[in-house]
Scaffold this active site. Sequence first.
Site, PDB file in Angstrom:
ATOM      1  N   VAL A 112      51.544  35.091  58.576  1.00  0.00           N
ATOM      2  CA  VAL A 112      50.413  35.490  57.737  1.00  0.00           C
ATOM      3  C   VAL A 112      50.255  37.011  57.646  1.00  0.00           C
ATOM      4  CG1 VAL A 112      48.711  35.394  59.607  1.00  0.00           C
ATOM      5  CG2 VAL A 112      47.979  35.039  57.244  1.00  0.00           C
ATOM      6  N   HIS A 154      42.722  38.566  57.500  1.00  0.00           N
ATOM      7  CA  HIS A 154      43.515  37.430  57.969  1.00  0.00           C
ATOM      8  C   HIS A 154      43.302  37.257  59.459  1.00  0.00           C
ATOM      9  CE1 HIS A 154      46.763  39.454  60.289  1.00  0.00           C
ATOM     10  NE2 HIS A 154      46.490  40.482  59.504  1.00  0.00           N
ATOM     11  N   CYS A 155      43.589  36.029  59.944  1.00  0.00           N
ATOM     12  CA  CYS A 155      43.544  35.776  61.384  1.00  0.00           C
ATOM     13  C   CYS A 155      44.955  35.423  61.830  1.00  0.00           C
ATOM     14  CB  CYS A 155      42.532  34.676  61.709  1.00  0.00           C
ATOM     15  SG  CYS A 155      42.870  33.112  60.877  1.00  0.00           S
ATOM     16  N   VAL A 156      45.116  34.564  62.805  1.00  0.00           N
ATOM     17  CA  VAL A 156      46.441  34.274  63.352  1.00  0.00           C
ATOM     18  C   VAL A 156      47.305  33.491  62.377  1.00  0.00           C
ATOM     19  CG1 VAL A 156      47.684  33.138  65.234  1.00  0.00           C
ATOM     20  CG2 VAL A 156      45.528  34.314  65.696  1.00  0.00           C
ATOM     21  N   ARG A 190      45.782  32.338  59.000  1.00  0.00           N
ATOM     22  CA  ARG A 190      45.142  32.126  57.699  1.00  0.00           C
ATOM     23  C   ARG A 190      44.750  33.427  57.007  1.00  0.00           C
ATOM     24  NH1 ARG A 190      40.515  28.945  60.321  1.00  0.00           N
ATOM     25  NH2 ARG A 190      41.524  29.723  62.193  1.00  0.00           N
TER      26      ARG A 190
END
Length: 469
Positions: free
Chosen positions: A70, A26-28, A30
């Site tokens: 997320v 995952h990123c910030v 998504r």
Amino acid sequence: MGRFESDSKELLKFVGGSENISAVTHCVTRMRFVLNDPSKADKDAIEKLKSVKGTFTQAGQFQVIIGNEVSDFYNDFIKISGVDGVSKDAVKEVAKNNMTFMQKLMANISEIFSPLIPAIIVGGLILGFRNIIGDMKLLEDGTKSLVEVSQFWAGTNSFLWLIGEAVFHFLPVGITWSITKKMGTTQILGIVLGITLVSPQLLNAYSVAGAEKIPFWDFGFAHVNMIGYQAQVIPAILAGFVLVFLEKGMRKISPPSISMIIVPFFALVPAVLIAHVVVGPIGWAIGSVISKVVYVGLTSSFGMIFAAIFGFLYAPLVITGLHHMTNAIDLQLMAQFGGTSLWPMIALSNIAQGSAVLAMIYLQRKNEEAKQINIPACISAYLGVTEPAMFGVNLKHGFPFFCGMVGSAIAAIISVGSGVMANSIGVGGLPGILSIKPAFMVIFSICMIVAIVVPFVLTVIIGKRKSIK
């Protein structure tokens, strides 16, 4: 039981189950999946989940927009799925198996520049601030700048150039470091190579045109010009990949017992020589041609046509990942012409997509579920990050995305027609005005208003006809 356990179970089912997940991270905002068979992902069902704000596929990854929570969602998903999470770099490498040659090229370019963006943004803001205090005649009836009447601001102006010079003049150091980092070779060698491209021994790249005599290294049988590549992008990229090629080649043939000595020496020394004799001059020529073509395209009688096309198509370029190419072009324009006309149009495109979402906020003001997606997406776009706006709202409905493209094109025409230039790449969206040269801030403000009003009005008109609520 985790907050997102129920949605995690549903998401796992809709992406095709654990056996269809090759990698996940995952990123910030998504979740990022690499799926063995992307066709098994049920996008419509996924987007109906309460926690999900949209989906899209980019750079070989199936991405699910969750929002600021997320990381909590990811933890619940890992527990439910039994799939081991991996790093973002690992996911990118796996995802390349699903990418075309052009997508891989764009991904590699993006990965080179991504680590440099924070410094470039800071540098852009500093150049903008220096122009405000040093070039704008704000005092004594518009005849003097702050720097001319205040020793404090004069000292501040001089001090800030220390950072601005480090970011832009010595940009090749960052590029060659980033390439070696990405390619898994020795990063300190990349840094040293970059320094040899901007060494004080060399004639500054900005002084070449006016130099009466260019210094050179005399090897007896050949002379090599001692020219620096300050702020040059393409020569640094080519030199960086030469170093990577030589180091990897030497590691294959060097005996392990002496590799610590042999590999760095026979990778770095030839790379520096090749950089100054071959790829540096070639890269300089290529960069000059590209920047001149773009500059002529923007300043010729066809400039507004070019602006309309770029402004209209920039948002779709973001979807494909091709927009990363503009970073290199922007930096080349800055080095050669002292500014860029592309970046203002990019900031306007951010604003236009955000304004389309603003219209959706108005249209769906009584829809509490939609507001949870629309409001954060709008704020994000106005601050220069358009993915939540485009994938979470505008593309989902279709017409807001198109309205944003139209507004962006009109604003771009005004921007280029007025000769607007930015000092550098900076923060996108509304804060993008801080990167604009002071002489163009007023007209750029008008462009910003156009990028807000046109998409908003068009989206509201079409939305009401479609009875969007």
